[in-house]
Design a protein around this motif. Structure first.
Motif, short mmCIF file in Angstrom:
data_model
loop_
_atom_site.label_atom_id
_atom_site.label_comp_id
_atom_site.label_asym_id
_atom_site.label_seq_id
_atom_site.Cartn_x
_atom_site.Cartn_y
_atom_site.Cartn_z
N ARG A 85 14.53 8.60 -16.22
CA ARG A 85 15.41 9.27 -17.19
C ARG A 85 15.68 8.35 -18.58
N THR A 86 16.09 7.01 -18.08
CA THR A 86 16.07 6.25 -19.30
C THR A 86 14.82 5.82 -19.84
N MET A 87 13.86 5.81 -19.41
CA MET A 87 12.60 5.65 -20.14
C MET A 87 12.09 6.63 -21.06
N SER A 88 12.37 8.00 -20.63
CA SER A 88 12.06 9.06 -21.40
C SER A 88 12.97 9.50 -22.38
N ALA A 89 14.34 9.05 -22.30
CA ALA A 89 15.46 9.21 -22.95
C ALA A 89 15.11 8.01 -24.42
N ASP A 90 14.40 6.76 -24.02
CA ASP A 90 14.35 5.74 -25.14
C ASP A 90 12.92 6.20 -25.74
N THR A 91 12.15 7.11 -25.45
CA THR A 91 10.66 7.36 -25.82
C THR A 91 10.81 8.77 -26.77
N GLU A 92 10.67 8.58 -28.05
CA GLU A 92 10.81 9.80 -28.93
C GLU A 92 9.56 10.53 -28.75
N PRO A 93 9.32 11.79 -28.52
CA PRO A 93 8.04 12.40 -28.40
C PRO A 93 7.48 12.75 -29.67
N PRO A 94 6.19 12.76 -29.98
CA PRO A 94 5.64 12.99 -31.20
C PRO A 94 6.12 14.49 -31.54
N ILE A 95 6.43 14.77 -32.94
CA ILE A 95 6.86 16.23 -33.36
C ILE A 95 5.64 17.10 -33.47
N HIS A 96 5.72 18.20 -33.01
CA HIS A 96 4.79 19.25 -33.00
C HIS A 96 4.31 19.63 -34.12
N ASP A 97 3.21 19.72 -34.49
CA ASP A 97 2.62 20.34 -35.97
C ASP A 97 3.25 21.46 -36.25
N MET A 98 3.74 22.51 -35.53
CA MET A 98 4.43 23.74 -35.93
C MET A 98 5.85 23.48 -36.46
N ILE A 99 6.39 22.29 -36.09
CA ILE A 99 7.75 22.11 -36.49
C ILE A 99 7.80 21.10 -37.66
N HIS B 163 14.25 17.94 -30.77
CA HIS B 163 13.01 18.63 -30.30
C HIS B 163 12.27 17.64 -29.02
N VAL B 164 11.58 18.20 -28.46
CA VAL B 164 11.14 17.56 -27.12
C VAL B 164 9.69 17.53 -27.23
N GLY B 165 9.03 17.80 -28.51
CA GLY B 165 7.54 17.85 -28.48
C GLY B 165 6.98 19.04 -28.45
N GLN B 166 7.77 19.99 -28.05
CA GLN B 166 7.15 21.53 -28.11
C GLN B 166 7.57 22.03 -29.44
N PRO B 167 6.68 23.40 -29.51
CA PRO B 167 6.66 23.81 -30.90
C PRO B 167 8.03 24.65 -31.17
N ASN B 168 9.14 24.10 -30.90
CA ASN B 168 10.47 24.55 -31.09
C ASN B 168 11.48 23.65 -31.58
N ILE B 169 12.54 23.98 -31.97
CA ILE B 169 13.80 23.07 -32.36
C ILE B 169 14.90 23.47 -31.48
N GLN B 170 15.51 22.67 -30.90
CA GLN B 170 16.70 23.32 -30.16
C GLN B 170 17.95 22.75 -31.12
N PHE B 171 19.12 23.60 -30.87
CA PHE B 171 20.23 23.17 -31.80
C PHE B 171 21.40 23.42 -31.04
N SER B 172 22.51 22.82 -31.47
CA SER B 172 23.98 22.97 -31.12
C SER B 172 24.69 23.15 -32.27
N PHE B 173 25.92 23.98 -32.50
CA PHE B 173 26.66 24.24 -33.50
C PHE B 173 28.07 24.26 -32.81
N PHE B 174 28.97 23.02 -33.27
CA PHE B 174 30.49 23.33 -32.64
C PHE B 174 31.22 22.93 -33.89
N SER B 175 31.97 23.99 -33.97
CA SER B 175 33.04 24.20 -35.02
C SER B 175 34.52 23.94 -34.60
N SER B 176 35.24 23.35 -35.49
CA SER B 176 36.74 23.09 -35.10
C SER B 176 37.65 23.61 -36.42
N ASN B 177 39.09 23.92 -35.95
CA ASN B 177 39.84 24.22 -37.12
C ASN B 177 39.98 23.07 -38.15
#
Length: 181
Positions: free
Chosen positions: A14-28, A63-77
């Motif tokens: 887990r540590t090795m994969s967390a430290d390694t940034e996957p290449p950005i997929h061409d589609m994104i 991203h994780v190197g796949q042809p999509n972008i993951q997101f999270s939006f957190f709002s507060s007052n």
């Protein structure tokens, strides 16, 4: 190569994969400027059926190197700092086009699929499917449209909404600063 067989080996993997940034997929790549963490303060929320409010929001696009972008939006007052709206999802891309889709789950019991077009500085989408809990609070959301726009080094988001009782109307507007890549 790590041989997985013990709990410590899994931790190392887990540590090795967390430290390694996957290449950005061409589609994104055209929207790689979105990647990272963004923070907005003093956003304006309004709608004909509610009292205007101010909010802060943090967006994270990854991203994780796949042809999509993951997101999270957190709002507060903005005043009380109490949590408000949460959204989690993905941006998907139609190969060979400028067509994209946002797949979104909201903590308020709404899920949606928005589709639209993107450029090098903007994403413009509108929902074609909005699902909701059978016991969701009225009025029912019928349609959502949103625009993400890069303005210089900033990111602006404008969300409009249509409910059973109100035609498509601007609901949220906020500008974010990038806080980490």
């Amino acid at each position: 190569m790590v041989k997985v067989g013990h709990r410590s080996d899994l931790s190392q993997l887990r540590t090795m994969s967390a430290d390694t940034e996957p290449p950005i997929h061409d589609m994104i790549k055209p929207l790689s400027w979105l990647l990272g963490k963004w923070r907005g303060e003093g956003g304006v929320g309004k709608y004909p059926t509610i009292k205007d409010f101010n909010y802060d929001e943090e967006l994270t696009f990854t991203h994780v190197g796949q042809p999509n972008i993951q997101f999270s939006f957190f709002s507060s007052n903005a005043e009380t700092k109490k949590p408000l709206h949460r959204e989690l999802g993905f941006i998907r891309f139609q190969p060979g086009t400028k067509h994209c889709a946002l797949l979104i789950a909201h903590n308020l019991g709404v899920s949606e699929v928005e589709e639209g077009e993107f450029t090098d500085t903007e994403i413009r989408t509108e929902s074609h499917t909005v699902g909701r809990l059978t016991f969701g609070k009225p009025p029912e959301t019928k349609k959502i449209a949103r625009v993400f726009r890069k303005i210089g080094e900033d990111l602006e988001q404008v969300v409009s909404m249509e409910t059973k009782d109100t035609p498509m109307t601007e609901h949220l507007r906020i500008t974010y600063k990038k806080v980490s890549p």
